[in-house]
Design a protein around this motif. Structure first.
Motif, PDB file in Angstrom:
ATOM      1  N   LEU A  43      -2.089 -12.240  -3.038  1.00  0.00           N
ATOM      2  CA  LEU A  43      -1.155 -11.607  -3.959  1.00  0.00           C
ATOM      3  C   LEU A  43      -1.310 -10.096  -3.826  1.00  0.00           C
ATOM      4  O   LEU A  43      -2.376  -9.549  -4.151  1.00  0.00           O
ATOM      5  CB  LEU A  43      -1.427 -12.050  -5.404  1.00  0.00           C
ATOM      6  CG  LEU A  43      -0.480 -11.479  -6.452  1.00  0.00           C
ATOM      7  CD1 LEU A  43       0.960 -11.939  -6.202  1.00  0.00           C
ATOM      8  CD2 LEU A  43      -0.921 -11.894  -7.848  1.00  0.00           C
ATOM      9  N   TRP A  44      -0.265  -9.442  -3.339  1.00  0.00           N
ATOM     10  CA  TRP A  44      -0.306  -8.011  -3.099  1.00  0.00           C
ATOM     11  C   TRP A  44       0.842  -7.333  -3.811  1.00  0.00           C
ATOM     12  O   TRP A  44       1.950  -7.870  -3.897  1.00  0.00           O
ATOM     13  CB  TRP A  44      -0.206  -7.706  -1.599  1.00  0.00           C
ATOM     14  CG  TRP A  44      -1.325  -8.284  -0.817  1.00  0.00           C
ATOM     15  CD1 TRP A  44      -2.558  -7.724  -0.607  1.00  0.00           C
ATOM     16  CD2 TRP A  44      -1.345  -9.547  -0.151  1.00  0.00           C
ATOM     17  NE1 TRP A  44      -3.332  -8.569   0.153  1.00  0.00           N
ATOM     18  CE2 TRP A  44      -2.616  -9.688   0.450  1.00  0.00           C
ATOM     19  CE3 TRP A  44      -0.415 -10.575   0.016  1.00  0.00           C
ATOM     20  CZ2 TRP A  44      -2.969 -10.810   1.187  1.00  0.00           C
ATOM     21  CZ3 TRP A  44      -0.766 -11.698   0.740  1.00  0.00           C
ATOM     22  CH2 TRP A  44      -2.029 -11.796   1.324  1.00  0.00           C
ATOM     23  N   PHE A  45       0.584  -6.140  -4.302  1.00  0.00           N
ATOM     24  CA  PHE A  45       1.614  -5.310  -4.927  1.00  0.00           C
ATOM     25  C   PHE A  45       2.028  -4.240  -3.929  1.00  0.00           C
ATOM     26  O   PHE A  45       1.185  -3.482  -3.448  1.00  0.00           O
ATOM     27  CB  PHE A  45       1.074  -4.659  -6.207  1.00  0.00           C
ATOM     28  CG  PHE A  45       2.082  -3.784  -6.890  1.00  0.00           C
ATOM     29  CD1 PHE A  45       3.127  -4.341  -7.611  1.00  0.00           C
ATOM     30  CD2 PHE A  45       2.001  -2.401  -6.786  1.00  0.00           C
ATOM     31  CE1 PHE A  45       4.068  -3.538  -8.239  1.00  0.00           C
ATOM     32  CE2 PHE A  45       2.940  -1.585  -7.411  1.00  0.00           C
ATOM     33  CZ  PHE A  45       3.977  -2.154  -8.139  1.00  0.00           C
ATOM     34  N   ASP A  46       3.312  -4.213  -3.613  1.00  0.00           N
ATOM     35  CA  ASP A  46       3.839  -3.190  -2.716  1.00  0.00           C
ATOM     36  C   ASP A  46       4.245  -1.975  -3.541  1.00  0.00           C
ATOM     37  O   ASP A  46       5.201  -2.048  -4.311  1.00  0.00           O
ATOM     38  CB  ASP A  46       5.052  -3.723  -1.946  1.00  0.00           C
ATOM     39  CG  ASP A  46       5.806  -2.642  -1.201  1.00  0.00           C
ATOM     40  OD1 ASP A  46       5.212  -1.581  -0.906  1.00  0.00           O
ATOM     41  OD2 ASP A  46       6.996  -2.841  -0.909  1.00  0.00           O
ATOM     42  N   PRO A  47       3.545  -0.856  -3.397  1.00  0.00           N
ATOM     43  CA  PRO A  47       3.876   0.322  -4.196  1.00  0.00           C
ATOM     44  C   PRO A  47       5.221   0.946  -3.823  1.00  0.00           C
ATOM     45  O   PRO A  47       5.822   1.635  -4.644  1.00  0.00           O
ATOM     46  CB  PRO A  47       2.723   1.287  -3.909  1.00  0.00           C
ATOM     47  CG  PRO A  47       2.229   0.881  -2.562  1.00  0.00           C
ATOM     48  CD  PRO A  47       2.427  -0.605  -2.487  1.00  0.00           C
ATOM     49  N   TYR A  48       5.712   0.702  -2.615  1.00  0.00           N
ATOM     50  CA  TYR A  48       6.987   1.296  -2.182  1.00  0.00           C
ATOM     51  C   TYR A  48       8.181   0.655  -2.887  1.00  0.00           C
ATOM     52  O   TYR A  48       9.142   1.329  -3.208  1.00  0.00           O
ATOM     53  CB  TYR A  48       7.164   1.155  -0.674  1.00  0.00           C
ATOM     54  CG  TYR A  48       6.285   2.050   0.165  1.00  0.00           C
ATOM     55  CD1 TYR A  48       5.283   2.849  -0.377  1.00  0.00           C
ATOM     56  CD2 TYR A  48       6.461   2.106   1.542  1.00  0.00           C
ATOM     57  CE1 TYR A  48       4.483   3.660   0.407  1.00  0.00           C
ATOM     58  CE2 TYR A  48       5.665   2.924   2.340  1.00  0.00           C
ATOM     59  CZ  TYR A  48       4.688   3.692   1.766  1.00  0.00           C
ATOM     60  OH  TYR A  48       3.906   4.496   2.556  1.00  0.00           O
TER      61      TYR A  48
ATOM     62  N   ASP B 118      -7.383   6.494   4.728  1.00  0.00           N
ATOM     63  CA  ASP B 118      -6.756   7.368   3.731  1.00  0.00           C
ATOM     64  C   ASP B 118      -5.240   7.406   3.935  1.00  0.00           C
ATOM     65  O   ASP B 118      -4.502   7.783   3.028  1.00  0.00           O
ATOM     66  CB  ASP B 118      -7.295   8.802   3.835  1.00  0.00           C
ATOM     67  CG  ASP B 118      -8.731   8.917   3.372  1.00  0.00           C
ATOM     68  OD1 ASP B 118      -9.209   8.003   2.666  1.00  0.00           O
ATOM     69  OD2 ASP B 118      -9.374   9.924   3.711  1.00  0.00           O
ATOM     70  N   ASN B 119      -4.783   7.046   5.121  1.00  0.00           N
ATOM     71  CA  ASN B 119      -3.371   7.134   5.485  1.00  0.00           C
ATOM     72  C   ASN B 119      -2.709   5.755   5.584  1.00  0.00           C
ATOM     73  O   ASN B 119      -1.592   5.648   6.065  1.00  0.00           O
ATOM     74  CB  ASN B 119      -3.256   7.869   6.831  1.00  0.00           C
ATOM     75  CG  ASN B 119      -1.853   8.286   7.171  1.00  0.00           C
ATOM     76  OD1 ASN B 119      -1.057   8.645   6.317  1.00  0.00           O
ATOM     77  ND2 ASN B 119      -1.518   8.227   8.448  1.00  0.00           N
ATOM     78  N   LEU B 120      -3.391   4.701   5.145  1.00  0.00           N
ATOM     79  CA  LEU B 120      -2.870   3.346   5.305  1.00  0.00           C
ATOM     80  C   LEU B 120      -2.587   2.676   3.965  1.00  0.00           C
ATOM     81  O   LEU B 120      -3.398   2.760   3.039  1.00  0.00           O
ATOM     82  CB  LEU B 120      -3.872   2.483   6.078  1.00  0.00           C
ATOM     83  CG  LEU B 120      -4.279   2.957   7.469  1.00  0.00           C
ATOM     84  CD1 LEU B 120      -5.325   2.020   8.054  1.00  0.00           C
ATOM     85  CD2 LEU B 120      -3.067   3.087   8.380  1.00  0.00           C
ATOM     86  N   LEU B 121      -1.438   2.009   3.892  1.00  0.00           N
ATOM     87  CA  LEU B 121      -1.063   1.227   2.716  1.00  0.00           C
ATOM     88  C   LEU B 121      -0.429  -0.080   3.162  1.00  0.00           C
ATOM     89  O   LEU B 121       0.290  -0.112   4.170  1.00  0.00           O
ATOM     90  CB  LEU B 121      -0.034   1.975   1.858  1.00  0.00           C
ATOM     91  CG  LEU B 121      -0.481   3.207   1.105  1.00  0.00           C
ATOM     92  CD1 LEU B 121       0.711   3.861   0.421  1.00  0.00           C
ATOM     93  CD2 LEU B 121      -1.528   2.838   0.064  1.00  0.00           C
ATOM     94  N   LEU B 122      -0.672  -1.153   2.411  1.00  0.00           N
ATOM     95  CA  LEU B 122       0.027  -2.412   2.646  1.00  0.00           C
ATOM     96  C   LEU B 122       1.358  -2.364   1.914  1.00  0.00           C
ATOM     97  O   LEU B 122       1.397  -2.137   0.697  1.00  0.00           O
ATOM     98  CB  LEU B 122      -0.806  -3.580   2.123  1.00  0.00           C
ATOM     99  CG  LEU B 122      -2.094  -3.867   2.877  1.00  0.00           C
ATOM    100  CD1 LEU B 122      -2.949  -4.878   2.118  1.00  0.00           C
ATOM    101  CD2 LEU B 122      -1.795  -4.368   4.282  1.00  0.00           C
TER     102      LEU B 122
ATOM    103  N   LYS C 105      10.426   5.266  -7.486  1.00  0.00           N
ATOM    104  CA  LYS C 105      10.139   6.454  -8.300  1.00  0.00           C
ATOM    105  C   LYS C 105       8.760   6.405  -8.956  1.00  0.00           C
ATOM    106  O   LYS C 105       8.081   7.416  -9.056  1.00  0.00           O
ATOM    107  CB  LYS C 105      11.217   6.628  -9.365  1.00  0.00           C
ATOM    108  CG  LYS C 105      11.107   7.937 -10.096  1.00  0.00           C
ATOM    109  CD  LYS C 105      12.273   8.170 -11.023  1.00  0.00           C
ATOM    110  CE  LYS C 105      12.112   9.531 -11.671  1.00  0.00           C
ATOM    111  NZ  LYS C 105      13.238   9.863 -12.522  1.00  0.00           N
ATOM    112  N   GLY C 106       8.321   5.230  -9.358  1.00  0.00           N
ATOM    113  CA  GLY C 106       7.018   5.100 -10.000  1.00  0.00           C
ATOM    114  C   GLY C 106       5.844   5.438  -9.090  1.00  0.00           C
ATOM    115  O   GLY C 106       4.724   5.607  -9.561  1.00  0.00           O
ATOM    116  N   PHE C 107       6.099   5.533  -7.790  1.00  0.00           N
ATOM    117  CA  PHE C 107       5.032   5.818  -6.825  1.00  0.00           C
ATOM    118  C   PHE C 107       5.211   7.180  -6.152  1.00  0.00           C
ATOM    119  O   PHE C 107       4.431   7.539  -5.272  1.00  0.00           O
ATOM    120  CB  PHE C 107       4.979   4.701  -5.774  1.00  0.00           C
ATOM    121  CG  PHE C 107       3.728   4.695  -4.936  1.00  0.00           C
ATOM    122  CD1 PHE C 107       2.483   4.466  -5.501  1.00  0.00           C
ATOM    123  CD2 PHE C 107       3.797   4.917  -3.574  1.00  0.00           C
ATOM    124  CE1 PHE C 107       1.328   4.458  -4.728  1.00  0.00           C
ATOM    125  CE2 PHE C 107       2.650   4.905  -2.782  1.00  0.00           C
ATOM    126  CZ  PHE C 107       1.413   4.685  -3.361  1.00  0.00           C
TER     127      PHE C 107
END
Length: 191
Positions: free
Chosen positions: A78-83, A126-130, A151-153
């Motif tokens: 279970l992952w949250f995508d911030p984008y 530091d430069n990586l996001l799922l 917008k929230g991110f």
């Protein structure tokens, strides 16, 4: 005397042009090739999970399941995508995004980095996001003036961009965008 200045001006301009051509790498040297940065995700600790799968395990909000008993390849979690601000439960729906895209860094000075530096930048956590794989393709190699996530991110995204850009500032020629990011971050995020 005016004629002699004109006579000196032409050779001087030619000399400057030659110097500039020598100082700027040829298009062949500047061509972006992803494999120069990242051929595949590394498995530095040799535990069979490459960096992508280690990120999937670490970032999951629930226990993960694997595709086999060796626990090498993550299947679900279970992952949250911030984008997109959406939760995803299939690992195959996620990409590891470079917040400062590899092609963007390359086009802004990374082309001159050593192979070792290119590879280090590509796996700098530091430069990586799922993120959602479709959203990552929408973002592509765009900088923050062309792409911002939900917008929230915005503020966190700008903060990551700023932090990574400053980390590599002496190596990437993006000092002006970094200054603009600093201003945007200060105006919109430091209230």
């Amino acid at each position: 005397m005016l004629i002699s200045y004109r006579l000196l001006l032409v050779p001087l301009l030619l000399l400057i042009a030659v110097i500039l051509q020598c100082a700027i790498p040829s298009d062949r040297n500047r061509q972006y090739r992803r494999e120069d940065y990242l051929l595949r995700w590394p498995d530095n600790d040799k535990d069979c999970q490459n960096l992508r799968h280690e990120l999937l395990v670490r970032e999951s909000r629930s226990d993960v399941t694997f595709t086999n008993s060796g626990n090498c390849v993550v299947s679900a979690g279970l992952w949250f995508d911030p984008y997109t601000e959406v939760e995803l439960n299939q690992a195959s729906d996620l990409d590891v995004d470079h917040v400062i895209p590899l092609a963007y860094a390359h086009d802004h000075g990374g082309y001159a980095w050593s192979n070792k530096m290119k590879k280090a930048f590509a796996v700098d956590q530091d430069n990586l996001l799922l993120v959602d794989d479709y959203e990552n393709s929408v973002k592509g190699s765009k900088g923050p003036s062309e792409y911002l996530p939900a917008k929230g991110f915005h503020c966190e995204y700008l903060s990551i961009w700023k932090r990574v850009a400053e980390k590599y500032l002496s190596l990437i020629h993006i000092s002006e965008p970094t200054r603009l990011l600093s201003i945007a971050y200060a105006v919109f995020c430091l209230k």
